[in-house]
Design an enzyme around this catalytic site. Structure first.
Site, PDB file in Angstrom:
ATOM      1  N   HIS A 225      12.533 -41.197  21.969  1.00 20.19           N
ATOM      2  CA  HIS A 225      11.702 -40.268  21.191  1.00 20.19           C
ATOM      3  C   HIS A 225      10.318 -40.106  21.819  1.00 20.19           C
ATOM      4  CE1 HIS A 225      14.185 -41.374  17.353  1.00 20.19           C
ATOM      5  NE2 HIS A 225      14.908 -40.799  18.286  1.00 20.19           N
TER       6      HIS A 225
ATOM      7  N   CYS B  59       7.506 -44.086  13.179  1.00 21.06           N
ATOM      8  CA  CYS B  59       8.945 -43.880  12.923  1.00 21.06           C
ATOM      9  C   CYS B  59       9.271 -44.118  11.452  1.00 21.06           C
ATOM     10  CB  CYS B  59       9.785 -44.837  13.750  1.00 21.06           C
ATOM     11  SG  CYS B  59       9.333 -44.913  15.477  1.00 21.06           S
TER      12      CYS B  59
ATOM     13  N   GLU C 152       0.844  -1.191   0.000  1.00 24.56           N
ATOM     14  CA  GLU C 152       0.000   0.000   0.000  1.00 24.56           C
ATOM     15  C   GLU C 152       0.884   1.248   0.000  1.00 24.56           C
ATOM     16  OE1 GLU C 152       0.001  -2.295   2.365  1.00 24.56           O
ATOM     17  OE2 GLU C 152       0.526  -1.390   4.272  1.00 24.56           O
TER      18      GLU C 152
ATOM     19  N   ASP D 254       7.616 -39.742  20.324  1.00 25.97           N
ATOM     20  CA  ASP D 254       6.557 -40.459  19.588  1.00 25.97           C
ATOM     21  C   ASP D 254       6.419 -41.908  20.044  1.00 25.97           C
ATOM     22  OD1 ASP D 254       8.748 -41.662  18.349  1.00 25.97           O
ATOM     23  OD2 ASP D 254       8.027 -41.349  16.290  1.00 25.97           O
TER      24      ASP D 254
ATOM     25  N   ASP E 277      12.411 -39.851  11.407  1.00 26.35           N
ATOM     26  CA  ASP E 277      13.556 -39.353  12.172  1.00 26.35           C
ATOM     27  C   ASP E 277      14.434 -38.394  11.382  1.00 26.35           C
ATOM     28  OD1 ASP E 277      12.783 -40.701  14.388  1.00 26.35           O
ATOM     29  OD2 ASP E 277      14.007 -42.472  13.985  1.00 26.35           O
TER      30      ASP E 277
ATOM     31  N   ASP F 159      22.009 -17.864  -3.637  1.00 32.43           N
ATOM     32  CA  ASP F 159      22.658 -17.148  -4.730  1.00 32.43           C
ATOM     33  C   ASP F 159      22.336 -15.658  -4.697  1.00 32.43           C
ATOM     34  OD1 ASP F 159      20.095 -16.910  -5.759  1.00 32.43           O
ATOM     35  OD2 ASP F 159      20.296 -18.730  -6.948  1.00 32.43           O
TER      36      ASP F 159
END
Ligand SMILES: *[C@@H]1O[C@H](CO)[C@@H](O)[C@H](O)[C@H]1NC(C)=O
Ligand SMILES: *[C@@H]1O[C@H](CO)[C@@H](O)[C@H](O)[C@H]1NC(C)=O
Ligand SMILES: *[C@@H]1O[C@H](CO)[C@@H](O)[C@H](O)[C@H]1NC(C)=O
Ligand SMILES: *[C@@H]1O[C@H](CO)[C@@H](O)[C@H](O)[C@H]1NC(C)=O
Length: 655
Positions: free
Chosen positions: A463, A637, A130, A465, A344, A168
């Site tokens: 872990h 996993c 704007e 999980d 993982d 880059d």
């Protein structure tokens, strides 16, 4: 507040001044006054507004409306409202008088040229730049907040490029511009101008590693800021102009760099020696954070590895993904090099700005067989990549140890995109394994999904999980937290025993030694180990209840048993860990526990169905025994899910 500029004037010769609309000129009338001056008059052309500011409040010489007593702190305050039609088309004259009220001693003449200059960004966050937003110079969270947003340009739009676009110094293809934030420098003024005025854009040294700014000039894009370039000077040309810039973020918010980037603009006036800035303003950007997606968001793309020995698993897994009507991508062995643990190696997330949103894979420092997969197969047009690496690593750096809760409200504080969950060593131990610091720092620095640390080092693999997951639910908070429960499992097995099925066996017809329910319930060491595990889980349960604002009704216990595996007394699942599941909308891919068969039914599966089916969930038990469970992982996993971003926009959070 308007920008103030103090002007130093001289009597006699005309003073030529470029005035930028929106600014306020303060002219000190005392210092340049000739000796003997007692009062002054101010006259101006119609385009100029003058007022007198006198801090001593000594006021007017009564009989002459425009004449004022001269004081050492008297200022003439000048503003203009319209752009000049030609150079020096407006004028202010300050005339000094001594004792003789009708004889001027000397005067100051100001010749004014009014121009419009504004560095513009999308400060109102609607995807469009704007004009001259009054809030563009600062950044504020929330729906009533403001400030522009910058994406980290971590995808790879140009085919054949070796690295991501941010690496880059060029804009290889047009598509890359869509990832960048636009910035427009607008100038309006008369068709001729005093020569040699310059416009300068600049950033601070602390921001040079955070951004690249490109100038879009007719047909070419030129890098003008960032890297080692801290400033760029351009000729200020007459008439009305738009200078177009595109900005890309180079780094995600992180501990040492913060998350804001400032770009300054100055108008430079030629002096006898060099240039002096006569007008300056700034715009502020916030680097868009990397955002995780909880299980409650719709799946878009499901990933799994094909390895030597998982054909049976792949077949069942594929059927689940088809049932859930998701897209399946199988990472082949030439790419995964025998590494099946795709949960993982990577975590899928995304980044969002008002002008663009795209998925970004966070690549863990784990770097095993799947190391090249995120670079070679995921990084691409509108698919970003970010990583953190560390020389010291352990199993807790794997992203099975990185999860995120669904949206929650905790004691009135909203987390509209949930909270990140990671596993660590127990807080009071000085030894033990923790997720590496560079990854933790990154996660905390994103700020919008404020992390929670749990205790997961009691597990051999370590872990989160392995002991928790979230499933969608139609009621309450929109989800349930599932936690492993050795306690629930023991109670279930005792019931089976009491019903006369103590000789029923786990793992029947598998390539492993079956175990009888009676054997489990008679194994005092195993029961003792599991009561330890239950304590570890309960500790986490309390942390989760507090940090996610959960009630007992929000939690479901899933029967799972563990055994101690290593000399650190760390645990692994005894039978396939049903919490370690994949969630695809209402379709759950649950590790098949291979519990005892009672009247042809597995009571472990029945218990899970009884708990989850009333929530509208579809339980699919998948055989991951040989290919995953025996290698200390399960369905979750061995899979990964790219999910739809939140509809909620992160900048609307109240922080
Ligand atoms: C200066 O004059 C204004 C207007 O007459 C008055 O409101 C204000 O209080 C005065 N300030 C001082 C410092 O006397
Ligand atoms: C300005 O004038 C006031 C009142 O006449 C005087 O008290 C003060 O010292 C002067 N200040 C300067 C900087 O000359
Ligand atoms: C940009 O302008 C702001 C406000 O005027 C100033 O605080 C900041 O130091 C400036 N940045 C640079 C790099 O000069
Ligand atoms: C691991 O992290 C926890 C939680 O931040 C901390 O209390 C503990 O000291 C850390 N342990 C090690 C070994 O770094």
């Amino acid at each position: 507040m308007s920008k103030q500029r103090t002007l130093r004037m001289e009597c006699g010769k005309p003073n030529q001044v470029i005035y930028v609309l929106g600014t306020v000129l303060n002219i000190d009338v005392y210092k340049p006054a000739p000796l003997g001056s007692k009062s002054f008059e101010v006259h101006s052309s119609p385009g100029v507004k003058c007022s007198i500011s006198d801090l001593h409040n000594v006021t007017v010489v009564a009989q002459h409306a425009k004449r004022w007593i001269l004081n050492n702190r008297t200022l003439v305050v000048v503003t203009m409202e319209k752009i000049s039609n030609y150079v020096n088309d407006n004028k202010v004259t300050i005339t000094y008088y001594g004792d003789k009220l009708d004889q001027p001693i000397d005067k100051i003449i100001l010749q004014l040229t009014a121009v419009y200059i504004s560095l513009d960004v999308d400060a109102d966050r609607d995807g469009k730049v704007e004009k001259n937003n009054p809030n563009k110079g600062s950044w504020k969270w929330g729906p009533k907040g403001h400030g522009a947003i910058l994406l980290v340009n971590c995808d790879k739009d140009a085919p054949g490029a070796a690295v991501s676009d941010r690496s880059d110094d060029t804009v290889p293809i047009f598509e890359d511009l869509a990832d960048m934030s636009q910035m427009i420098l607008r100038t309006e003024g008369p068709t001729s101008l005093p020569p040699d005025y310059k416009l300068q854009l600049y950033i601070s040294a602390s921001d040079e590693k955070k951004v690249h700014v490109f100038r879009h000039d007719l047909t070419k894009m030129t890098k003008v800021l960032g890297g080692t370039m801290l400033s760029v000077v351009m000729d200020y040309t007459k008439g009305n102009n738009e200078y177009n810039f595109f900005i890309e973020g180079l780094r995600f918010p992180d501990k040492e760099i913060g998350s804001l980037v400032t770009v300054n603009l100055s108008l430079l006036e030629p002096m006898i020696v060099g240039y002096a800035p006569i007008f300056t303003e700034q715009v502020v950007f916030h680097l868009a954070p990397w955002i995780m997606t909880p299980n409650t968001l719709a799946p878009q793309d499901v990933y799994v590895c094909s390895v030597m020995d998982n054909a049976k698993f792949l077949k069942e897994f594929t059927a689940l993904v088809e049932k859930a009507m998701s897209k399946l991508t199988i990472c082949r062995e030439d790419m995964n090099r025998g590494d099946r643990w795709i949960q993982d190696e990577i975590e899928f997330g995304y980044s969002a700005a008002p002008h663009k949103t795209f998925p970004i894979v966070f690549d863990s420092p784990r770097n095993r067989g799947l190391e090249m997969f995120p670079y070679k197969k995921l990084l691409g047009p509108d698919f970003g990549h970010v990583t953190r690496t560390s020389d010291v690593g352990n199993s807790l750096d794997s992203f099975g140890n990185l999860e995120v809760s669904p949206p929650v409200t905790v004691n009135g504080k909203e987390y509209p995109m949930g909270r990140i969950i990671i596993g660590s060593a127990f807080p009071t131990t000085s030894h033990g394994r923790n997720m590496t610091k560079v990854v933790q720092d990154f996660l905390y620095a994103q700020t919008v999904q404020s992390p929670i640390e749990l205790f997961s080092d009691w597990l051999h693999v370590g872990h989160v999980d392995e002991f928790l997951t979230f499933v969608p639910a139609p009621d309450r908070k929109g989800f349930r937290l599932l936690l492993v429960s050795p306690d629930a499992c023991c109670k279930l097995f005792m019931k089976i025993q009491q019903e006369g099925h103590g000789e029923a066996m786990l793992f029947e017809n598998l390539n492993t030694t079956p175990i009888k329910i009676n054997e489990i319930l008679n194994n005092q060491a195993l029961l003792r180990d599991n009561s330890y595990v239950q304590k570890c889980v309960d500790w986490n349960r309390d942390v989760l209840k507090k940090e996610l604002g959960l009630d007992e009704e929000d939690i479901i216990d899933i029967p799972v048993l563990f055994r101690i595996r290593d000399h650190f007394q760390r645990a692994v699942a005894l039978f396939p860990d049903m919490v370690n599941m994949i969630v695809l909308g209402k379709y759950l891919g649950i590790p098949k526990p291979f519990g005892p068969l009672i009247n042809g039914k597995c009571p472990l599966e029945s218990a899970v169905r009884a708990a989850l089916e009333p929530l509208g969930l579809d339980c699919n038990f998948i055989d991951d025994f040989d290919a995953y469970h025996l290698q200390l992982g399960e369905v979750h996993c061995g899979s990964n899910v790219l999910r739809k971003p939140f509809a909620f926009k992160w900048w609307n959070m109240e922080m």
